[in-house]
Write an enzyme that holds these catalytic residues in place. Structure first.
Site, PDB file in Angstrom:
ATOM      1  N   ASP D  18      -6.558 -11.602  -5.230  1.00 44.92           N
ATOM      2  CA  ASP D  18      -5.716 -11.400  -4.054  1.00 44.92           C
ATOM      3  C   ASP D  18      -6.154 -10.149  -3.290  1.00 44.92           C
ATOM      4  OD1 ASP D  18      -3.632 -11.181  -2.251  1.00 44.92           O
ATOM      5  OD2 ASP D  18      -2.052 -11.400  -3.739  1.00 44.92           O
ATOM      6  N   HIS D  20      -4.430  -8.884  -0.486  1.00 51.35           N
ATOM      7  CA  HIS D  20      -3.350  -8.386   0.391  1.00 51.35           C
ATOM      8  C   HIS D  20      -3.075  -6.916   0.114  1.00 51.35           C
ATOM      9  CE1 HIS D  20      -2.448 -12.740   0.731  1.00 51.35           C
ATOM     10  NE2 HIS D  20      -2.013 -12.405   1.910  1.00 51.35           N
TER      11      HIS D  20
END
Lengths: 477, 151, 477, 151
Positions: D18, D20
């Site tokens: 991920d 983010h």
């Protein structure tokens, strides 16, 4: 001869009794008891106070269905899911034509079959009790919206029923809506409506009155709309109305729309008595919508953007399903939320556009020409002046179906998309102002390589639904 | 051609209880600009008012507009009314003629059967109606000549 | 040591051969034959020409599905129903990671089951022939959009496959997308991509290149985005690229967005060689969207309004389903049409907002500070300057996941909603500019009655998806 | 209370592939402002990197963020890895923890069973996590004292 004078108390009572005998529910109206009911309403249901104390534009949709339970459900939905600040109750067409018997049949059929055989809420048939059930159920102020030339019984019942705001006026609910109602007749009838609102006002219940600004909804030049708002405002003030919301319908040019809203506010405060609290309402585009929800959302958003800049006190929203007529409640709520998002994103920004003052100045000068001619026609009396000015064509509304207006004035957009007057007919306007319009339209004609003609008018009428602001010739410029 | 149409009279109106005025205002302007004499009866015009005006102005054409979806109902018996009044004119109708306008050919057929010479949808340009009327009036030269005299 | 110098012909050929051996479809690339194919394409499929000759902003969505037939159908739909002027082909994530084997498995599974197991079009796996079938089928120019740090094989195959526009760049497709790809490595790889585009350009096939302007998509201060666009533009120009579209992502403040697009155009023309044709692309809001299509349409419309005023050459549109990820084709087309309606209604209006020049001047001064520090860090060499400036933190991007950027700079909105810098860290900026930002943020802090803190940053990140532009404290101001 | 938390170390990162970064940037700022020593491992952090950092900095808390919907997969065996490395810290996870987040209570249960002490959804304010951590660390005073010495 009808004049702009307050209806005397005994006359008010005489008409009131007569009018309430037109339909059985009229008998349930008791003014003193109604005052008590209004006094019992919590602050957040007092329309005038909520509107006048807001610090940003409040949003209000249009909505009305025949049955009480359905109307409650619809308004609750628009309040919660649409986050509407103010709610409407739109009245059905039979009631607008004073056909209470037909409205009754429609209401009974709706109750039996569940189908909506009426296109609105028949408030007269629901009576005082029905109206109060609605007022009690909804946790926000509600306005009566209709289009009724003779709204006397509707006013008597809805005021007693707890509504504290009432749309319409003698010109704005006649000229755009009907062919044959005489203007003198509608003025007289609305004097009663306003006097009744004034009677409540004197007892501390300030009924908000809202003349219908968009008129015919089709390229109405701002000064014509504003002049009619001032006339209706003055007539209402004479009868004792103290909370007036003057309206204006978006034409789609941001500078002109902001200038018009500024002018409306300024002239409203100037022309109306000091004791009247003047607020403004901006109607999102009232002309033809694109037959496409995506494009309709663009039209709605341009309205939201304009509202964020001009900051009217209230915005009447449209739905993305405008093209097809009455929207679903979901689409209605969607138009509210799209508008809210645009306003809330843009309203804290400082967006000062060049040329707004200049346009506002032009609109004010035009409006003063029209107001002057009204005063002159009536020798100082606004009622007589309005009747005679419409009669002579010195005051006129484009695309007016009514026989009371000549409907000979024709608008067209200039090269920047602002609404100008292409055909003046007998409209009372200073020559130098006419020259300004002519020069602007001439500039457009040059850009488009064609003569100024009614063809521009026709093209402009369809332009926004076709995806543009200005009706340019096919094949682009 | 222009000479002929200069003196032809058309009667124009919105039939029934329909109050949509924008379309006929545009049509009035367009037909006037094209050289026709236009008698605009406005909105909410009854069948009888159309007939009376056509007789009074010796009209060559009766143009009916309807935008609120009830045209079929409003036009029932219209051509008998015209005939009884002695109206001898071409008749057109245009607008949103049916509520669910899925198949315009079906709508056209319906209104042709009611007696209209031409049927237009709401997307029609005024120019198209003008061209059609010129064509229809020129193929009946005697009427055209009579028009020249009578106006 | 890698420098901003053109890759020599023999080196280009060596890398090209090496790279094409990474996957079987690489063997089908034949440069001379590809030139012939491009020459056979009609004018309206030549990306650079169509974009550069347009007289109003062209609209382009994002869209990519694994199977060729589906991609053709999707793009035809967006062209016809969305009225997109330019079309995209978005590449899947495996291809972006150079995992062609996994992409192949996904593609085969998609072909077998009909399910979309890839989130885009695996152009390398489709090969030159597959790409050309797409180019042949669609009657508009198509761009490759991806997010690939090492896009060499993708470029070789899609250029030979007939695509004439290619998004990305060494910084803009590294810093916001990946943690561990070194910047030096991505610069070297993009020099090859640009050199290949340059080789086509020299043969008359002007491949349009588009650095990715929005970067991390979250409150990126305009000057940081513009500086990176200028760096990537310069690197591409060195390799022979002659059609460059510099990008910028909407921050939501109209004045700042218009000023930034003006500055981007002006500085692009100033910093890039004369022989480069510079165009600009405006990305509708790239941050978090409201979880509500109605509100999302408001966000999209504000972008359309900004585009109507700033008039960039291209607009990348969003869909009302942005919140939930990849939109349906209907929602994608809807975002296009909403944007088109707003632009077409507003673009002919003269909307000159006060303060744009002043804001543009500030953005230009800031950008020059950053460009100066890059030149200084590299002793005149842009590649070395960029590497060293990122390393020292003199150049930085907020919210950058990459280890190549410090990501220590933090933005926050001022009281008007413009994006300012709250935490400068080591960003190279003149003190007087820092004072301006500080004063603006201090004004906001006063309005809100709280200290300037990271809390404003956090509130601002969520503001638009929560329905506002500025993240004010709860309970309003 | 402030004295205690002044010297507590938290390790922070986004697990798995991920990327983010916004959420942990905000968290880093919030925990720093609240007086914690924050070790921010950034995005795309492996289980092992969390464990190594927690040991190296003698962390009292490991805060895991995940926003791309694959958290359950990325966290399988995470607490064994921590345990094997000798990490003795509270562990929190927050973000968009499941793709179809219809029932967050179910999601919370899943991650509690994986070994996390607290589970937060993506709407959680940093303040809430800070308040929770202060509470969790104070109810184990020996650890708090050890933290005071070790940092």
């Amino acid at each position: 001869m009808i004049r702009d004078e307050r209806i005397p108390a005994d006359e008010l009572q005489r008409i009131d009794e007569e009018i309430r005998s037109n339909w059985p529910t009229g008998a349930d109206v008791d003014f003193e008891e109604a005052i008590e009911y209004h006094e019992s309403l919590p602050e957040h249901k007092r329309f005038a106070d909520v509107l006048e104390s807001a610090d940003k534009p409040l949003l209000q949709p249009r909505a009305g269905v025949p049955r009480l339970d359905d109307q409650i459900e619809l308004l609750e939905y628009l309040h919660k899911e649409g986050q509407a600040d103010l709610l409407p109750t739109t009245i059905d067409s039979y009631t607008r034509d004073n056909e209470y018997e037909k409205a009754q049949q429609g209401l009974e059929k709706a109750r039996e079959t569940g189908d909506d055989t009426l296109n609105g809420f028949p408030a007269v048939n629901h009576g005082v009790d029905g109206c109060r059930k609605l007022i009690d159920a909804i946790d926000a102020p509600i306005e009566v919206r209709h289009g009724t030339p003779d709204a006397r019984l509707l006013a008597a019942i809805t005021f007693a029923g707890g509504f504290q705001s009432f749309e319409g006026g003698p010109i704005s609910y006649n000229i755009p809506y009907t062919k044959r109602h005489g203007l003198e007749e509608t003025i007289e009838r609305w004097q009663f409506v306003d006097r009744l609102a004034g009677a409540y006002t004197e007892r501390g219940i300030r009924i908000n009155r809202e003349p219908f600004g968009p008129l015919t909804g089709t390229l109405v030049p701002p000064s014509i709309a504003i002049a009619i708002m001032l006339v209706e405002g003055k007539l209402a003030a004479t009868q004792g109305v103290r909370s007036l919301t003057l309206g204006y319908g978006q034409v789609g040019n941001v500078v002109q729309d902001v200038a018009a809203l500024n002018a409306l506010k300024k002239l409203g405060n100037e022309y109306l008595p000091d004791e009247v609290v003047v607020t403004t309402v901006f109607h999102e585009w009232m002309g033809g919508f694109p037959p496409d929800e995506a494009r309709a959302n663009g039209v709605i958003s341009l309205g939201g953007m304009t509202a964020a800049i001009a900051q009217p006190d209230k915005v009447i929203t449209k739905s993305p399903q405008e093209f097809q007529g009455v929207p679903t409640k979901e689409a209605n709520a969607s138009g509210l939320r799209t508008t809210r998002q645009v306003i809330d994103m843009a309203i804290e920004q400082k967006i000062d556009i060049d040329g707004i003052e200049e346009e506002q100045d032009l609109i004010e000068r035009e409006t003063r020409c029209l107001m002057d001619t009204i005063f002159e026609h009536g020798d100082g009396d606004v009622v007589q002046g309005t009747l005679k000015a419409f009669d002579s064509g010195a005051l006129d509304v484009p695309f007016a179906p009514s026989d009371s207006a000549k409907g000979a004035v024709l608008p067209a957009r200039d090269d920047d998309g602002r609404v100008r007057i292409f055909e003046w007919a007998d409209l009372a306007m200073d020559d130098d102002i006419k020259e300004i319009h002519k020069a602007r339209l001439s500039q457009r004609a040059t850009t488009e390589g064609r003569d100024q003609s009614f063809r521009m008018v026709a093209d402009d009428v369809d332009a926004i639904s076709d995806g543009k602001l200005i009706g340019r010739p096919q094949g682009d410029v | 051609m222009v000479l002929h149409t200069m003196s032809q009279t058309v009667v124009l109106g919105v039939i029934g209880s329909d109050a949509h005025v924008v379309g006929i205002t545009i049509l009035e302007q367009a037909f006037s600009a094209a050289g026709f004499d236009v008698v605009n009866l406005g909105v909410q015009t009854s069948q009888e008012e159309f007939a009376e005006a056509a007789v009074a102005h010796d009209a060559q054409a009766v143009l009916v507009s309807s935008l609120y979806g009830h045209a079929e109902q409003d036009c029932q018996g219209f051509h008998s009314v015209l005939e009884e009044a002695g109206v001898d004119a071409v008749s057109y109708i245009g607008g949103n003629l049916a509520v669910g306008q899925d198949d315009f050919e079906q709508t056209r057929k319906t209104f042709r059967e009611l007696g209209f010479d031409r049927v237009f949808d709401s997307e029609t340009d005024p120019e198209e109606a003008i061209a059609a009327l010129r064509e229809d009036l020129e193929i009946t030269p005697t009427e055209s000549e009579r028009a020249t005299i009578s106006s």
